[in-house]
Design a protein around this motif. Structure first.
Motif, PDB file in Angstrom:
ATOM      1  N   SER A  72       0.819  -1.225   0.000  1.00 37.38           N
ATOM      2  CA  SER A  72       0.000   0.000   0.000  1.00 37.38           C
ATOM      3  C   SER A  72       0.847   1.266   0.000  1.00 37.38           C
ATOM      4  O   SER A  72       0.430   2.294  -0.542  1.00 37.38           O
ATOM      5  CB  SER A  72      -0.965  -0.004   1.184  1.00 37.38           C
ATOM      6  N   ASP A  73       2.054   1.224   0.537  1.00 37.69           N
ATOM      7  CA  ASP A  73       2.916   2.407   0.499  1.00 37.69           C
ATOM      8  C   ASP A  73       3.216   2.818  -0.930  1.00 37.69           C
ATOM      9  O   ASP A  73       3.176   3.991  -1.291  1.00 37.69           O
ATOM     10  CB  ASP A  73       4.247   2.124   1.211  1.00 37.69           C
ATOM     11  N   LYS A  74       3.525   1.819  -1.710  1.00 37.59           N
ATOM     12  CA  LYS A  74       3.838   2.067  -3.108  1.00 37.59           C
ATOM     13  C   LYS A  74       2.640   2.720  -3.817  1.00 37.59           C
ATOM     14  O   LYS A  74       2.781   3.685  -4.584  1.00 37.59           O
ATOM     15  CB  LYS A  74       4.156   0.714  -3.751  1.00 37.59           C
ATOM     16  N   VAL A  75       1.471   2.205  -3.510  1.00 42.93           N
ATOM     17  CA  VAL A  75       0.256   2.748  -4.107  1.00 42.93           C
ATOM     18  C   VAL A  75       0.081   4.197  -3.701  1.00 42.93           C
ATOM     19  O   VAL A  75      -0.203   5.064  -4.526  1.00 42.93           O
ATOM     20  CB  VAL A  75      -0.974   1.916  -3.686  1.00 42.93           C
ATOM     21  N   LYS A  76       0.295   4.479  -2.426  1.00 42.84           N
ATOM     22  CA  LYS A  76       0.078   5.854  -1.956  1.00 42.84           C
ATOM     23  C   LYS A  76       1.067   6.822  -2.600  1.00 42.84           C
ATOM     24  O   LYS A  76       0.709   7.939  -2.965  1.00 42.84           O
ATOM     25  CB  LYS A  76       0.181   5.910  -0.431  1.00 42.84           C
ATOM     26  N   ARG A  77       2.312   6.343  -2.713  1.00 40.82           N
ATOM     27  CA  ARG A  77       3.291   7.209  -3.378  1.00 40.82           C
ATOM     28  C   ARG A  77       2.874   7.502  -4.821  1.00 40.82           C
ATOM     29  O   ARG A  77       2.962   8.628  -5.298  1.00 40.82           O
ATOM     30  CB  ARG A  77       4.669   6.533  -3.379  1.00 40.82           C
ATOM     31  N   ALA A  78       2.390   6.456  -5.492  1.00 38.32           N
ATOM     32  CA  ALA A  78       1.960   6.627  -6.888  1.00 38.32           C
ATOM     33  C   ALA A  78       0.822   7.642  -6.973  1.00 38.32           C
ATOM     34  O   ALA A  78       0.800   8.503  -7.858  1.00 38.32           O
ATOM     35  CB  ALA A  78       1.532   5.289  -7.464  1.00 38.32           C
ATOM     36  N   ALA A 188      -6.542  12.134 -29.902  1.00 34.30           N
ATOM     37  CA  ALA A 188      -5.346  11.305 -30.029  1.00 34.30           C
ATOM     38  C   ALA A 188      -5.299  10.371 -28.822  1.00 34.30           C
ATOM     39  O   ALA A 188      -5.399  10.828 -27.688  1.00 34.30           O
ATOM     40  CB  ALA A 188      -4.100  12.179 -30.065  1.00 34.30           C
ATOM     41  N   VAL A 189      -5.167   9.090 -29.097  1.00 31.17           N
ATOM     42  CA  VAL A 189      -5.032   8.121 -28.006  1.00 31.17           C
ATOM     43  C   VAL A 189      -3.551   7.795 -27.888  1.00 31.17           C
ATOM     44  O   VAL A 189      -2.956   7.262 -28.826  1.00 31.17           O
ATOM     45  CB  VAL A 189      -5.852   6.854 -28.285  1.00 31.17           C
ATOM     46  N   LEU A 190      -2.960   8.158 -26.769  1.00 29.33           N
ATOM     47  CA  LEU A 190      -1.513   8.046 -26.653  1.00 29.33           C
ATOM     48  C   LEU A 190      -1.113   6.695 -26.055  1.00 29.33           C
ATOM     49  O   LEU A 190      -1.839   6.116 -25.253  1.00 29.33           O
ATOM     50  CB  LEU A 190      -0.962   9.174 -25.779  1.00 29.33           C
ATOM     51  N   PRO A 191       0.082   6.239 -26.432  1.00 29.43           N
ATOM     52  CA  PRO A 191       0.548   4.954 -25.925  1.00 29.43           C
ATOM     53  C   PRO A 191       1.186   5.062 -24.538  1.00 29.43           C
ATOM     54  O   PRO A 191       1.526   4.049 -23.942  1.00 29.43           O
ATOM     55  CB  PRO A 191       1.578   4.524 -26.963  1.00 29.43           C
ATOM     56  N   GLY A 192       1.376   6.270 -24.027  1.00 34.36           N
ATOM     57  CA  GLY A 192       1.895   6.434 -22.675  1.00 34.36           C
ATOM     58  C   GLY A 192       0.895   7.245 -21.880  1.00 34.36           C
ATOM     59  O   GLY A 192      -0.277   7.319 -22.249  1.00 34.36           O
ATOM     60  N   GLY A 193       1.340   7.864 -20.817  1.00 41.70           N
ATOM     61  CA  GLY A 193       0.459   8.759 -20.084  1.00 41.70           C
ATOM     62  C   GLY A 193       0.077   9.913 -20.982  1.00 41.70           C
ATOM     63  O   GLY A 193       0.789  10.229 -21.930  1.00 41.70           O
ATOM     64  N   CYS A 194      -1.054  10.559 -20.692  1.00 45.29           N
ATOM     65  CA  CYS A 194      -1.515  11.573 -21.638  1.00 45.29           C
ATOM     66  C   CYS A 194      -0.687  12.843 -21.561  1.00 45.29           C
ATOM     67  O   CYS A 194      -0.904  13.774 -22.323  1.00 45.29           O
ATOM     68  CB  CYS A 194      -2.993  11.870 -21.458  1.00 45.29           C
ATOM     69  N   ASP A 195       0.269  12.910 -20.639  1.00 47.99           N
ATOM     70  CA  ASP A 195       1.170  14.057 -20.631  1.00 47.99           C
ATOM     71  C   ASP A 195       2.529  13.706 -21.240  1.00 47.99           C
ATOM     72  O   ASP A 195       3.430  14.529 -21.243  1.00 47.99           O
ATOM     73  CB  ASP A 195       1.362  14.566 -19.202  1.00 47.99           C
ATOM     74  N   VAL A 196       2.658  12.482 -21.731  1.00 50.21           N
ATOM     75  CA  VAL A 196       3.935  12.069 -22.308  1.00 50.21           C
ATOM     76  C   VAL A 196       3.819  12.149 -23.827  1.00 50.21           C
ATOM     77  O   VAL A 196       3.045  11.417 -24.427  1.00 50.21           O
ATOM     78  CB  VAL A 196       4.271  10.625 -21.892  1.00 50.21           C
ATOM     79  N   PRO A 221      -0.905   9.365 -15.577  1.00 54.50           N
ATOM     80  CA  PRO A 221       0.005  10.411 -16.028  1.00 54.50           C
ATOM     81  C   PRO A 221       1.444  10.051 -15.700  1.00 54.50           C
ATOM     82  O   PRO A 221       1.731   9.444 -14.676  1.00 54.50           O
ATOM     83  CB  PRO A 221      -0.420  11.634 -15.228  1.00 54.50           C
ATOM     84  N   GLY A 222       2.347  10.442 -16.576  1.00 50.67           N
ATOM     85  CA  GLY A 222       3.765  10.209 -16.332  1.00 50.67           C
ATOM     86  C   GLY A 222       4.224   8.843 -16.753  1.00 50.67           C
ATOM     87  O   GLY A 222       5.417   8.549 -16.720  1.00 50.67           O
ATOM     88  N   GLN A 223       3.279   7.981 -17.179  1.00 52.56           N
ATOM     89  CA  GLN A 223       3.658   6.618 -17.575  1.00 52.56           C
ATOM     90  C   GLN A 223       4.501   6.659 -18.852  1.00 52.56           C
ATOM     91  O   GLN A 223       4.091   7.220 -19.861  1.00 52.56           O
ATOM     92  CB  GLN A 223       2.388   5.795 -17.821  1.00 52.56           C
TER      93      GLN A 223
END
Lengths: 405, 520
Positions: A72-78, A188-196, A221-223
């Motif tokens: 859950s820590d990892k999730v919260k950081r994400a 446009a459907v992007l293959p990464g996060g929509c800000d990448v 985002p950021g993926q």
């Protein structure tokens, strides 16, 4: 950022940061653990893990749920990371059952329940109400395919159809660009996060799409880009459209994935016919052999889209945009304008100007020549049409905007 | 044994910077060893006059007076230079020594350089000096080379070409000055290119007409070879001829810029409006003038005419930005030695350029190879402030050879005449509205008469500005252009249609800043 958004982010983070996968969610829903439009967060999972219900689920689900709670820590950081990016980049979160979530996905399975969008979200409503066409093809297309892409994209978008593609180089780029140039809206459907922005060469296009449409991604985002995800992205492109147009596809092209998704989602697939000796034509030709439709003219495609929109309008109960068959008196007006121009009023001339432009973009000198009215009068007409937002000047030529047709 | 010292005054004038100053040359001859002094903050060009005067007197049949010769030039506190003082000094010497008989108390004006053989030559900037000459002299002598300048000044004078002509110049019967005037100057006749060169390009034609009629700055965008330069010449051709004092203004600036009297360089006295051409390779000094030499540049030379700036996107940034203030104020200012000088620079500014790097943006078909980024960065070379000063923007495209052939017809001559007529009519209306020489495009922003319009018109203009994101200046410019369009139609009141038409010449795009110009 409100509680609902946080819940959606937490849901996304659980999906992407833990090993809970699609099968697990399926089980949760089919076993009635969570309702269909519910987005469980860590707390819900924790409660589930401590309740008796968990024992009724399969062993794999039990293990994975337990695992997720440990992480859950990892999730919260994400979640924090997503929230930061969302605030900074002006991203919106849409979810199944919420506003702007596309109706066109409602009858499909396997669509993401949460999506991230940037730009003008109303484009998604336009898509539902006016219809959408996906245009996909090779990243290094031939002139013929590029030309056809431009033609179809701009002519469909002047009719109000939303153009959907993947913002790749080549055909995708051309489809988005032609649509924007014609004053239409595009997705446009992007293959990464929509800000990448991917590929980086399309940085300029990304900005234009954000202004004249929307970029969309199911990834948080950021993926960063994962090559393996490309086919999965293609399923969203075909799902977001009423018809899927394949402009150029080589024998092993990724475009073929889009075509097979489209067929599976019962979208009509149109393929642009090309020479058998042309580079990158075999994939498309094989699709034709397998029963795809031949892309010949805009009208056929448009009729098909109108049919789909009509069905959707009935199903979801909204008023579709009236079919634009061209009013009968346009030709009468045109005759009248040649014979006795004095009898026409300003609004009639405006109709004629719009009619001229519906054929193709024209510069003002051409308009002046074909309409045969004094330049000073025509220019006043054009200015007022521009102010009304019905036409726009694009590279020295006037084009219809979405309001113009 | 004191002898009566005779002091003779001869009047002349010289240039102090760009200001003509009337001057007085006093010559006295006293007995003594032969000396020759010129005093009054003179530089060596004046002090050398002795070397020229002595042989000239001898070769013209006079003799060099004996004794102590002093020539004093006043006002003596201003530094002066130039060889125009030769003639007044020589005349003073001749009169003082009694070789020329002149009635008492006559005022003689003269100016000119003397050659060793007694010939008299003109000196620079004659027109500017003569035009400022007070009307108080009994005799006015000018070198024959300066007759054009005298015509600019509408002067009554006698032109002389050598010292010997003065032998009987002061005889009351033979002194017959000429009234120089501009009435009889040659009408300028040159093949001006006619509108057929831009036929089929209605927007460009109309924009040129408006620019000419209201003296508006105009930007022509088009591919290489689509006739932009031609369009600029056409514009110059439909302007009415120079009138009255304008001819003198133009002539004196040409003189000041050191233009030579040959057809190549164009120092001709005529009523033709100047057409000056600047290009990106020109230095800032050539364009705006060189302050250290007080040399007017192309801006000042184009006063009352047309300035054509070719390839406007290719200028160096600092040069282009330096044009801002002169374009707005219609004056080029220079400072030298702590003094300010202003050259009027009121002209139709015609800028031309390609719409993108490859230049083909407006051509039909898919010939432009520039990406949107390239187009935008090319366009953005023209900074907002400069763009704001351009009232009219017109796109041009090359016309096919076929329509070229069709277009050349006798009717085009007629179009030219019609255009001239419309421009003249619009100028007359503006002359009634403003003072002479002020137009819709050049008058000051606070002119109430210019912006007199019904609230309906003003609201519509505001709506257009709103839609385009114009600056306050942009709004102002729309009304100016609208005013000119009304003037062309001969209407005293602006209508909404005029303002609507004005909107179309304003940048390539109106809403959303699509391609071309971004809305500023």
């Amino acid at each position: 950022m409100d509680d609902r958004d946080l819940r959606l982010l937490e849901y996304t983070a659980i999906r992407h940061e833990t090993s809970i996968d699609y099968k697990v969610w399926q089980e949760f829903i089919s076993e009635g653990v969570f309702p269909q439009y519910y987005f469980p967060n860590l707390k819900d999972l924790d409660e589930l893990n401590n309740s008796f219900t968990i024992c009724t689920l399969s062993e794999r689900t039990q293990v994975l749920t337990d695992d997720a709670i440990k992480n859950s820590d990892k999730v919260k950081r994400a979640v924090e990371r997503y929230a930061g990016l969302i605030n900074r980049n002006d991203i919106r979160i849409l979810y199944d059952g919420g506003k702007y979530y596309p109706d066109i996905w409602k009858n499909l399975s396997g669509m993401p329940r949460v999506i991230f969008v940037k730009g003008d979200v109303t484009t998604l409503c336009d898509l539902d109400h006016n219809g959408g066409a996906s245009i996909v093809g090779s990243r290094s297309p031939g002139r013929y395919a590029l030309y056809a892409t431009k033609e179809f994209s701009s002519r469909l978008s002047t009719k109000g159809v939303v153009i959907v593609s993947g913002m790749a180089l080549g055909i995708d780029r051309q489809a988005h660009e032609a649509c924007i140039n014609a004053g239409g809206k595009t997705i446009a459907v992007l293959p990464g996060g929509c800000d990448v922005v991917y590929p980086y060469q399309n940085n300029d296009l990304y900005d234009r799409i954000c202004e004249n449409g929307v970029v969309l991604s199911e990834l948080p985002p950021g993926q960063e880009i994962i090559k393996q995800y490309f086919p999965s992205r293609n399923r969203l492109i075909s799902a977001l459209s009423d018809v899927c147009m394949i402009m150029e596809a080589g024998e092993y092209s990724g475009t073929l994935h889009t075509a097979s998704f489209a067929a599976a989602q019962s979208r009509d697939v149109f393929v642009l016919p090309n020479s058998i000796y042309a580079e990158n034509s075999i994939g498309g030709l094989k699709l034709l052999r397998d029963g795809a439709e031949v892309l010949i003219d805009v009208d056929t495609v448009y009729e098909r889209i109108r049919g789909e929109v009509g069905n959707r309008a009935e199903y979801f109960d909204y008023d579709p945009v009236p079919y634009d068959a061209g009013s009968m008196n346009i030709s009468e007006l045109r005759d009248l304008s040649k014979k006795c121009p004095d009898r026409l009023e300003e609004k009639d001339w405006k109709v004629l100007v719009l009619d001229e432009l519906s054929e193709k973009p024209k510069n003002i000198d051409e308009l002046c020549l074909t309409l045969g009215i004094p330049f000073s009068y025509l220019s006043a007409l054009v200015t007022s049409l521009e102010i009304e937002g019905r036409i726009a000047n694009e590279k020295g030529k006037y084009v219809l905007t979405i309001n113009g047709c | 044994m004191a002898s009566k010292v005779r002091i003779v005054k001869v009047y002349t004038s010289f240039m102090d910077g760009m200001t003509p100053v009337p001057a007085e040359v006093e010559v006295s001859i006293t007995p003594g060893l032969p000396t020759f002094d010129v005093i009054g903050l003179c530089d060596s060009s004046i002090r050398e006059s002795r070397g020229r005067i002595q042989p000239a007197l001898v070769s013209s049949g006079f003799c060099m007076p004996k004794g102590h010769i002093t020539a004093s030039i006043s006002p003596s506190y201003i530094r002066k230079s130039g060889t125009g003082f030769d003639l007044p000094i020589a005349l003073g010497m001749l009169i003082a020594s009694g070789q020329l008989q002149v009635p008492e108390d006559v005022r003689i004006y003269s100016s000119g350089e003397i050659k060793l053989d007694g010939k008299i030559a003109g000196t620079p900037q004659a027109a500017m000096r003569l035009r400022m000459l007070p009307d108080e002299y009994d005799y006015v002598f000018i070198p024959e080379e300066e007759t054009d300048a005298a015509r600019c000044a509408c002067l009554t004078a006698t032109a002389v070409n050598s010292l010997s002509a003065f032998r009987d110049a002061f005889d009351s019967d033979s002194y017959s000055p000429v009234n120089y005037s501009l009435n009889d100057i040659e009408e300028y006749e040159e093949e001006i290119p006619d509108f057929s060169a831009v036929k089929g390009q209605e927007k460009a034609v109309r924009a040129l007409l408006i620019a000419a009629a209201g003296v508006h700055n105009i930007l022509l965008l088009g591919s290489p070879g689509c006739g932009k330069t031609m369009a600029g010449k056409i514009l110059a051709g439909i302007l009415p001829p120079l009138q009255g004092s304008e001819i003198g203004d133009v002539y004196s600036v040409m003189e000041a810029a050191g233009l030579k009297d040959d057809p190549e360089e164009g120092l001709i006295l005529s009523d033709r409006r100047p057409f000056r051409y600047i290009y990106p390779g020109m230095s800032r000094g050539r364009i705006l003038g060189i302050p250290s030499k007080l040399m007017p540049g192309e801006f000042a030379l184009a006063n009352h005419g047309v300035l054509f700036a070719d390839e406007i996107f290719e200028y160096k940034r600092e040069v282009l930005e330096a044009l801002r203030v002169p374009l707005e104020d219609h004056v080029v200012r220079m400072s030298k030695d702590g003094r300010n000088f202003a050259f009027p620079a009121s002209f139709v500014f015609v800028a031309a350029g390609n719409p993108c790097r490859c230049g083909m943006l407006y051509e039909s078909g898919r010939r432009c190879t520039c990406t949107p980024n390239v187009i935008n960065s090319y366009m953005s070379k023209l900074s907002g402030p400069i763009r704001d000063r351009l009232d009219l923007v017109a796109e041009m495209r090359s016309i096919s050879g076929k329509s070229m052939a069709e277009s050349a017809s006798a009717e085009d001559r007629k179009i030219n005449e019609q255009m001239k007529q419309l421009v003249k009519q619009a100028w007359d209306m503006q002359r009634r509205r403003f003072n002479d020489g002020v137009f819709n495009g050049t008058c000051c922003n606070a002119d109430a008469e210019l912006f007199r319009a019904s609230s309906e018109v003003v609201n519509y203009a505001a709506e257009i500005s709103e839609a385009c994101g114009f600056s306050a200046r942009g709004f102002n410019r729309i009304l100016r252009v609208g005013r000119t369009i009304a003037d062309i139609a001969g209407r005293e009141d602006m209508e909404t249609a005029d303002v609507a038409e004005a909107g179309i010449y304003r940048k390539g795009d109106l809403v959303n800043g699509r391609s071309g110009f971004k809305a500023s």
